[in-house]
Each structure stands twice: as C-alpha cells, then as structure tokens.
Write a protein that holds these residues in place. Sequence first.
Motif, PDB file in Angstrom:
ATOM      1  N   GLN A   1       4.499   5.899  -8.209  1.00 50.50           N
ATOM      2  CA  GLN A   1       5.121   7.096  -7.640  1.00 50.50           C
ATOM      3  C   GLN A   1       4.070   7.996  -6.988  1.00 50.50           C
ATOM      4  O   GLN A   1       4.304   8.562  -5.926  1.00 50.50           O
ATOM      5  CB  GLN A   1       5.880   7.863  -8.733  1.00 50.50           C
ATOM      6  N   THR A   2       2.906   8.097  -7.642  1.00 55.10           N
ATOM      7  CA  THR A   2       1.824   8.913  -7.080  1.00 55.10           C
ATOM      8  C   THR A   2       1.353   8.329  -5.751  1.00 55.10           C
ATOM      9  O   THR A   2       1.151   9.062  -4.772  1.00 55.10           O
ATOM     10  CB  THR A   2       0.647   8.991  -8.075  1.00 55.10           C
ATOM     11  N   GLN A   3       1.199   7.004  -5.724  1.00 57.80           N
ATOM     12  CA  GLN A   3       0.771   6.356  -4.483  1.00 57.80           C
ATOM     13  C   GLN A   3       1.818   6.533  -3.379  1.00 57.80           C
ATOM     14  O   GLN A   3       1.478   6.787  -2.219  1.00 57.80           O
ATOM     15  CB  GLN A   3       0.507   4.864  -4.732  1.00 57.80           C
ATOM     16  N   GLN A   4       3.099   6.398  -3.750  1.00 49.44           N
ATOM     17  CA  GLN A   4       4.164   6.576  -2.753  1.00 49.44           C
ATOM     18  C   GLN A   4       4.197   8.017  -2.247  1.00 49.44           C
ATOM     19  O   GLN A   4       4.378   8.265  -1.055  1.00 49.44           O
ATOM     20  CB  GLN A   4       5.516   6.184  -3.360  1.00 49.44           C
ATOM     21  N   SER A   5       4.020   8.966  -3.164  1.00 49.95           N
ATOM     22  CA  SER A   5       4.010  10.382  -2.761  1.00 49.95           C
ATOM     23  C   SER A   5       2.836  10.655  -1.825  1.00 49.95           C
ATOM     24  O   SER A   5       2.983  11.377  -0.830  1.00 49.95           O
ATOM     25  CB  SER A   5       3.899  11.289  -3.989  1.00 49.95           C
ATOM     26  N   LEU A   6       1.678  10.085  -2.135  1.00 48.31           N
ATOM     27  CA  LEU A   6       0.499  10.271  -1.291  1.00 48.31           C
ATOM     28  C   LEU A   6       0.740   9.670   0.095  1.00 48.31           C
ATOM     29  O   LEU A   6       0.437  10.299   1.113  1.00 48.31           O
ATOM     30  CB  LEU A   6      -0.724   9.636  -1.955  1.00 48.31           C
TER      31      LEU A   6
END
Length: 199
Positions: free
Chosen positions: A136-141
């Motif tokens: 999720q963090t990677q997708q948000s970034l």
Amino acid sequence: MADENTQTAPVAGAEESNATQENKGFTYYFSDPDSANAEMHHVVITLPYELPELPWRWHTEKPDDSLKDPVWDLKTNGWVENSKDGQAAILQEATQKIAELDKKNAELDQKSVELDQANDKVDAAIKAMQQSQQMQTQQSLALTQGLQKVVEGQQQTAKVMASMQQILVGMKADQAKADGTPATNQPTENDKKQENGGN
C-alpha cells in the motif's frame, strides 16, 4: 472358631481352600496391615452369598501371587508387599506419582506444541499484514509521484499556453504596425474561430 458359613485361612493355605470353595460361594480378602499377627495381614474369606457392602478392611481384589506378605495399602488403594519400613508402599506411591508427572509433562508438551503453532499463525498473519502495508505504501508513493507528474505537466502546459498567447499578442502587434491599425488585446473573429476549433 470358624462356623460353617465362613472360612478363614492364612496366605499359605489360601490357594487350596479358595480352589475348593470357589464354586460354592463368593471370595473376599481381609487385610489388617497394622496387626502384630502376620496371619491377619491377608486372610481369604469365602461366603455362600454376596455382600451388598464390604465391611471395613474387606476387599474383592485378589492380591498378586508374587507378593510374599501382601497387605492392603490405603494410600495406593491396592495390595503391596508388607515391610517394616514401608519401602514397598513408598516405592509404589512414588511410581504412581512419577506416572502422574509423566502424564502432566506430556500434556504440557502438547500444550507447548499447540502454543508454538498458534504463535506461528500469529507471526504469519503479522508478516502478511506488513507485506500488505508495504505494498500500500509503494502504491501510494507511485500514485503521489504520478499525480505530481500530472501537476507538473499541467504547469508546463500552462506555461506553453502563456508563451503562445504572448507570441500571438506580439504577432498581432507586429501586424498592426505593418498595417497601420492600432493593436488591441481583443481577439479577432479569426482568433475566436481558432479557439472554437475552427468553426
């Protein structure tokens, strides 16, 4: 002495009298381990009828043939070898306690295995949750970076549009000087058609 309905005998003669009386009645075993008389440690009693309740110190369980001087032990609730210092009873009690400890140890081992399995499941769930959060963090970034590029693209487009507008204004000014007409910032009919897609 003994009447016709009851027969008592010490251990030595118990086997023979028990064999002859066995089909004539019910066999019981009396034991008084505290008696100074060794014959009272173990007495076989045969009755022609079955007792509904056993009197004190009477038992239906036959002592093991390997015991030389069997007595009934209340702690172990069974026949043990009579000894002056009670070593046999102590040994039998210790054996029972060891068996109970072994059983409890096995139960604890089983619970430990179950606890380890539960911990493994919790660890796997935490790991899966961490991986999900990382994704999720990677997708948000990636989304943030994409939006930033869109904003930068819009800003670049706005700059290009402003430059083109300045060029058009400059071209109109140059054309007006060449024609001798005053330059205005008002769009001409031709400009309006171009803004509307040439219609």
